[in-house]
Design a protein around this motif. Structure first.
Motif, PDB file in Angstrom:
ATOM      1  N   THR A   1       0.792  -1.432   0.193  1.00  0.00           N
ATOM      2  CA  THR A   1       0.001   0.597  -0.225  1.00  0.00           C
ATOM      3  C   THR A   1       0.777   0.848  -0.280  1.00  0.00           C
ATOM      4  O   THR A   1       0.444   2.401  -0.546  1.00  0.00           O
TER       5      THR A   1
ATOM      6  N   ARG B   1      -5.400   3.849  -7.486  1.00  0.00           N
ATOM      7  CA  ARG B   1      -4.111   4.701  -6.049  1.00  0.00           C
ATOM      8  C   ARG B   1      -4.225   6.383  -7.176  1.00  0.00           C
ATOM      9  O   ARG B   1      -4.693   7.202  -6.383  1.00  0.00           O
TER      10      ARG B   1
ATOM     11  N   VAL C   1      -1.886  10.832   3.984  1.00  0.00           N
ATOM     12  CA  VAL C   1      -2.428   9.139   2.880  1.00  0.00           C
ATOM     13  C   VAL C   1      -1.896   8.507   4.424  1.00  0.00           C
ATOM     14  O   VAL C   1      -1.031   8.272   4.748  1.00  0.00           O
TER      15      VAL C   1
ATOM     16  N   THR D   1      -8.678   1.190  -0.310  1.00  0.00           N
ATOM     17  CA  THR D   1      -8.185   1.330  -2.493  1.00  0.00           C
ATOM     18  C   THR D   1      -8.066  -0.289  -2.312  1.00  0.00           C
ATOM     19  O   THR D   1      -7.816  -0.577  -3.495  1.00  0.00           O
TER      20      THR D   1
ATOM     21  N   SER E   1       2.895   1.415  -3.576  1.00  0.00           N
ATOM     22  CA  SER E   1       2.424   1.987  -3.922  1.00  0.00           C
ATOM     23  C   SER E   1       1.234   2.795  -4.416  1.00  0.00           C
ATOM     24  O   SER E   1       1.534   3.926  -5.098  1.00  0.00           O
ATOM     25  N   PHE E   2       0.926   3.601  -3.257  1.00  0.00           N
ATOM     26  CA  PHE E   2       0.548   5.066  -3.149  1.00  0.00           C
ATOM     27  C   PHE E   2       1.248   6.899  -3.044  1.00  0.00           C
ATOM     28  O   PHE E   2       1.369   7.288  -4.066  1.00  0.00           O
TER      29      PHE E   2
ATOM     30  N   ALA F   1      -5.559   4.244   4.204  1.00  0.00           N
ATOM     31  CA  ALA F   1      -4.920   3.020   3.843  1.00  0.00           C
ATOM     32  C   ALA F   1      -5.064   1.930   4.659  1.00  0.00           C
ATOM     33  O   ALA F   1      -4.149   1.435   4.554  1.00  0.00           O
TER      34      ALA F   1
ATOM     35  N   GLY G   1      -3.484  -1.834  -8.662  1.00  0.00           N
ATOM     36  CA  GLY G   1      -3.385  -1.054  -7.141  1.00  0.00           C
ATOM     37  C   GLY G   1      -2.916   0.619  -7.107  1.00  0.00           C
ATOM     38  O   GLY G   1      -3.484   1.605  -6.529  1.00  0.00           O
TER      39      GLY G   1
ATOM     40  N   THR H   1      -7.890   7.093  -7.355  1.00  0.00           N
ATOM     41  CA  THR H   1      -8.135   8.192  -6.207  1.00  0.00           C
ATOM     42  C   THR H   1      -7.513   9.505  -5.562  1.00  0.00           C
ATOM     43  O   THR H   1      -7.931  10.144  -5.698  1.00  0.00           O
TER      44      THR H   1
END
Ligand code: CP
Length: 313
Positions: free
Chosen positions: A65, A302, A112, A144, A68-69, A135, A298, A305
């Motif tokens: 996560t 993201r 995040v 997400t 990926s963000f 997250a 992902g 998003t």
């Protein structure tokens, strides 16, 4: 993928799937679809978040996560700042509110956050003007992850509506399960949850899912199965005799799939995987496993998003 639905995105924060209408989920999936093509370019970068600063405030471990963000933000040309509790003044007793307000004083646009306490992102969204994106908060939601899971199902099977999706494992302690159930139900899927009685929430049926304690039932006719790990870190008491026993009753192996599942059932797992417990080595790496596609998707989800939220003043 289906044609675009025009909606006006109005959410300043993404705190949970619970807050989203089906049309808003579809809008994220459609935006992600167009960003996925950006990621396949030679130079996988576009400028819409140039000048924006996004902070990754992770108070719990994360591989997928967080990375990926961060990559999603960079692909959109935002500046990013990483913030880990293990190297911050949290250790000196600073509260989450003070930490966030100090970060915000550096003029950041989005935070995040991953936190072990359910509701931490909601609390934060009341303390700061920056947009807040959940997250993963405690046992509550991981929005997400659910969005990338439904994106992957739709990408592979062409739709979500009326598909049969089984979520297998530690449902009671899983924010992934909760967000997945909400997203899948809003998009019209039939959801079954399966695991030992001690790991299924008592009022699970209220979420509109079918509950079974038999793996054969969960696998029968399923179009996709999402396999979850046992979350020992969130269990305060012994809820299982042993992991070996869990593996023998609920572990997904080639043999079990051959016996009970459709040949082409989609194999999903949010990670991290405990190979040999909830999923065998060969199933995790099989031709029907889309576990790494979930990770790839992902980034696009993201990006979508962050992009949609950045449009809201
Ligand atoms: N699926 C997921 O949330 O993985 P991480 O804990 O590595 O971020």
């Amino acid at each position: 993928m289906e044609t675009r639905t025009a909606i006006k995105w109005t959410k300043k924060n993404l705190l949970g799937i619970e807050d989203l209408e089906a049309a808003e989920i579809s809008a994220i999936l459609e935006q992600a679809h167009s960003f996925k093509s950006v990621l396949e370019r030679t130079i996988p970068k576009v400028p819409p978040l140039r000048g924006k600063t996004i902070v990754m405030l992770f108070c719990e471990p994360s591989t997928r996560t967080r990375a990926s963000f961060e990559l999603a933000a960079k692909r959109l040309s935002a500046d990013t700042m990483n913030f880990a509790t293990s190297t911050s003044s949290f250790l000196k007793g600073e509260t989450l509110k003070d930490t966030a307000r100090n970060i915000e004083a550096m003029k950041v646009d989005m935070i995040v956050i991953r936190h072990g306490c359910s509701g931490a992102p909601h609390f934060l969204s009341n303390c700061v003007n920056a947009s807040v994106i959940n997250a993963g908060d405690g046992m509550h939601e991981h929005p997400t992850q659910a969005l990338l899971d439904v994106y992957t199902i739709k990408e592979k099977l062409g739709r979500i509506k009326e598909l049969k999706v089984s979520i297998i494992g530690d449902i009671a302690h899983s924010r992934v399960a909760r967000s997945n159930i909400l997203a899948l139900k809003k998009l019209g899927a039939e959801v079954t949850i399966c695991g030992p009685k001690t790991l299924i929430p008592k009022d699970a049926e209220k979420m509109g899912v079918k509950v079974t304690y038999e793996i054969s039932e969960a696998l029968k006719d399923a179009d996709a199965i999402n396999i979850l790990r046992i979350q020992r870190e969130r269990q305060n008491e012994a809820l299982l005799p042993s992991l070996r026993e869990y593996a023998s009753r609920f572990g997904i192996t080639t043999e079990i799939l051959r016996k009970y599942a459709r040949k082409e059932v989609l194999i999903m797992h949010p990670g991290p995987i405990n190979r040999g417990i909830e999923i065998s080595q060969d199933v995790a790496d099989s031709e029907f496993s889309v576990i790494l596609d979930q990770v790839t998707n992902g980034v696009a989800v993201r990006m979508a998003t962050l992009f949609l939220i950045s449009m809201v003043k």
